[in-house]
Scaffold this motif. Sequence first.
Motif, mmCIF file in Angstrom:
data_model
loop_
_atom_site.group_PDB
_atom_site.id
_atom_site.type_symbol
_atom_site.label_atom_id
_atom_site.label_comp_id
_atom_site.label_asym_id
_atom_site.label_seq_id
_atom_site.Cartn_x
_atom_site.Cartn_y
_atom_site.Cartn_z
ATOM 1 N N ALA A 173 17.028 7.678 -6.541
ATOM 2 C CA ALA A 173 15.654 8.081 -6.216
ATOM 3 C C ALA A 173 14.723 6.876 -6.198
ATOM 4 C CB ALA A 173 15.167 9.117 -7.224
ATOM 5 N N ILE A 174 14.913 5.962 -7.142
ATOM 6 C CA ILE A 174 14.101 4.750 -7.196
ATOM 7 C C ILE A 174 14.366 3.881 -5.964
ATOM 8 C CG2 ILE A 174 13.826 2.552 -8.425
ATOM 9 C CD1 ILE A 174 12.343 4.840 -9.745
ATOM 10 N N ALA A 175 15.615 3.769 -5.577
ATOM 11 C CA ALA A 175 15.974 2.940 -4.423
ATOM 12 C C ALA A 175 15.380 3.483 -3.130
ATOM 13 C CB ALA A 175 17.493 2.845 -4.316
ATOM 14 N N ALA A 176 15.250 4.810 -3.028
ATOM 15 C CA ALA A 176 14.734 5.420 -1.799
ATOM 16 C C ALA A 176 13.212 5.426 -1.744
ATOM 17 C CB ALA A 176 15.259 6.851 -1.671
ATOM 18 N N ALA A 177 12.544 5.352 -2.892
ATOM 19 C CA ALA A 177 11.096 5.554 -2.974
ATOM 20 C C ALA A 177 10.255 4.605 -2.120
ATOM 21 C CB ALA A 177 10.648 5.490 -4.430
ATOM 22 N N PRO A 178 10.610 3.308 -1.960
ATOM 23 C CA PRO A 178 9.755 2.428 -1.150
ATOM 24 C C PRO A 178 9.602 2.876 0.298
ATOM 25 C CG PRO A 178 11.191 1.117 -2.542
ATOM 26 C CD PRO A 178 11.660 2.540 -2.667
ATOM 27 N N ARG A 179 10.440 3.770 0.779
ATOM 28 C CA ARG A 179 10.358 4.262 2.160
ATOM 29 C C ARG A 179 9.734 5.657 2.218
ATOM 30 N NH1 ARG A 179 15.321 2.398 1.134
ATOM 31 N NH2 ARG A 179 16.257 4.472 1.106
ATOM 32 N N GLN A 180 9.175 6.103 1.111
ATOM 33 C CA GLN A 180 8.658 7.473 1.044
ATOM 34 C C GLN A 180 7.147 7.475 0.826
ATOM 35 O OE1 GLN A 180 11.444 8.961 -1.915
ATOM 36 N NE2 GLN A 180 13.020 9.312 -0.370
ATOM 37 N N SER A 181 6.618 8.536 0.256
ATOM 38 C CA SER A 181 5.161 8.679 0.142
ATOM 39 C C SER A 181 4.549 7.575 -0.710
ATOM 40 C CB SER A 181 4.818 10.043 -0.463
ATOM 41 O OG SER A 181 5.211 10.098 -1.826
ATOM 42 N N GLN A 182 3.243 7.425 -0.567
ATOM 43 C CA GLN A 182 2.547 6.380 -1.321
ATOM 44 C C GLN A 182 2.675 6.597 -2.823
ATOM 45 O OE1 GLN A 182 -1.338 6.818 0.403
ATOM 46 N NE2 GLN A 182 -0.919 5.397 2.091
ATOM 47 N N TYR A 183 2.610 7.838 -3.256
ATOM 48 C CA TYR A 183 2.737 8.113 -4.684
ATOM 49 C C TYR A 183 4.144 7.771 -5.171
ATOM 50 C CZ TYR A 183 2.198 10.447 -9.182
ATOM 51 O OH TYR A 183 2.140 10.708 -10.530
ATOM 52 N N ALA A 184 5.155 8.058 -4.373
ATOM 53 C CA ALA A 184 6.534 7.690 -4.731
ATOM 54 C C ALA A 184 6.665 6.178 -4.846
ATOM 55 C CB ALA A 184 7.507 8.242 -3.695
ATOM 56 N N GLN A 185 6.004 5.455 -3.956
ATOM 57 C CA GLN A 185 6.042 3.990 -4.005
ATOM 58 C C GLN A 185 5.399 3.468 -5.293
ATOM 59 O OE1 GLN A 185 4.481 2.267 -0.316
ATOM 60 N NE2 GLN A 185 5.203 4.075 0.790
ATOM 61 N N ALA A 186 4.273 4.061 -5.681
ATOM 62 C CA ALA A 186 3.612 3.643 -6.915
ATOM 63 C C ALA A 186 4.472 3.957 -8.127
ATOM 64 C CB ALA A 186 2.255 4.330 -7.039
ATOM 65 N N LEU A 187 5.131 5.103 -8.107
ATOM 66 C CA LEU A 187 5.982 5.497 -9.226
ATOM 67 C C LEU A 187 7.207 4.595 -9.330
ATOM 68 C CD1 LEU A 187 6.379 7.420 -11.532
ATOM 69 C CD2 LEU A 187 7.250 9.129 -9.937
ATOM 70 N N GLU A 188 7.747 4.222 -8.179
ATOM 71 C CA GLU A 188 8.867 3.273 -8.173
ATOM 72 C C GLU A 188 8.451 1.938 -8.763
ATOM 73 O OE1 GLU A 188 11.008 -0.212 -6.569
ATOM 74 O OE2 GLU A 188 8.985 0.450 -5.965
ATOM 75 N N ARG A 189 7.266 1.469 -8.402
ATOM 76 C CA ARG A 189 6.799 0.191 -8.927
ATOM 77 C C ARG A 189 6.548 0.286 -10.445
ATOM 78 N NH1 ARG A 189 3.337 -1.479 -5.143
ATOM 79 N NH2 ARG A 189 4.326 -3.431 -4.543
ATOM 80 N N ALA A 190 5.984 1.394 -10.892
ATOM 81 C CA ALA A 190 5.751 1.577 -12.328
ATOM 82 C C ALA A 190 7.081 1.543 -13.092
ATOM 83 C CB ALA A 190 5.034 2.899 -12.581
ATOM 84 N N TYR A 191 8.082 2.238 -12.580
ATOM 85 C CA TYR A 191 9.379 2.234 -13.260
ATOM 86 C C TYR A 191 9.985 0.836 -13.244
ATOM 87 C CZ TYR A 191 14.227 3.104 -14.404
ATOM 88 O OH TYR A 191 15.466 3.037 -14.992
ATOM 89 N N ARG A 192 9.865 0.151 -12.118
ATOM 90 C CA ARG A 192 10.414 -1.206 -12.011
ATOM 91 C C ARG A 192 9.737 -2.152 -13.001
ATOM 92 N NH1 ARG A 192 8.914 -4.577 -7.998
ATOM 93 N NH2 ARG A 192 8.130 -2.846 -6.718
#
Length: 292
Positions: free
Chosen positions: A234-253
Motif C-alpha cells: 500500500a505504501i509503495a502504491a500511494a505516490p501514484r494515488q490521491s493527495q491524501y494517500a501521498q501525504a500518508l505515505e510520506r508520513a510513514y516514510r
Amino acid sequence: MDDGARLALHSSAICEPFKTAFSKRLDIARFSAMTRSGDNFTVRLLRDVREKWPSRREGDMTLEKLAFLLGWRCHLAADRTFKPVYRILQPEHYLLPGDDSRPPSDVTVYHDVTVFREVYASGRLEPFTASSLDYRLETHPASRALPASKLERLLTSLWQEALLGIQSSKAPARFQRVVLDVQRYARAFHSPNPDLLRRYIVEPNFYDPNDPVIALARSIQKGAPRKDIVLEDAIAAAPRQSQYAQALERAYRYLLAASDYFVRKIDEKELERLCDVGKPHVPAALDPRRRK
C-alpha cells in the motif's frame, strides 16, 4: 498524524519505543501536529531523546518528548505534500501578506472539512464531537443554556491569555493574531460551494477511500485491520494515488526513517536525507515571495 500513528502501530518495521509513544501519549503527538518552525530542531531533539531513552524514568518527560517529535514529523510530511498543492490550486491567495496576517485559503478550508468528514466521520470520532462544525453549537445539549455567539469573543480572549501564560516570554513578537473564522469551515462543511469542491477536492483527487493505504488506515481505526492489504504494498502504491494517500505515505516514510535512526540502523546524515531535512517545503517556482 492520527493515520500515520495507526500505520506505525500496525507496522512490524517501526520500533517499540515509537509504538509506546503513540499508544500512551497520542494527545501530545496531536499537539505537535500543529507546530511550526519546520525542521529546525527535530533531528537534534530526536538525538537527545534517543540518548536518554535507556535511562528514562516515569515523569521525566522523555516519553512525552518522543511523542511530540513523532507528531511533528507527521506534520512536516503534510507540509511537504500540501504546501506546493495549495500554491498550484489557489496561487492568488499566496500573493497576500504573510502567514500571520492572512486568513486560511479556501483550498485549506476544503481540505480540512473533507478530512473532518472522511477521517473523523463528521466529528463523531475522537478527538472531535459532532457539534464541532455547527454554526452555533446548535446540536450540543448545552447550547440551549448558553448564548454561544455572545461567548465567542470572551472565550477567544481567554484562550489566547492561557496560551501566553504557559510561555516563558510575553513579548508582542510571540503573539499571533487569530485569523481563523470557524464559520467559514461550517459553511464549507454544511453548504459546500460546488465550484470550490470541484477545483480543490474532486479534480485534484484529494482523498480516495479506495486507495489501499487509506483503506488500511480506516480499517485499523475501526479496530479490524484489513488482512487483504499489505502495508508495504500500500505504501509503495500511494505516490501514484490521491493527495491524501501521498501525504500518508510520506508520513510513514518519515516515521520509518526516524525509527531506524532511533535503533541506530542509520546515522544522522541518512536520517536527514530520508526526511528531506533542509529542503524547502515550497519550490521557488511556486513561492510568490521568493520569486520576487
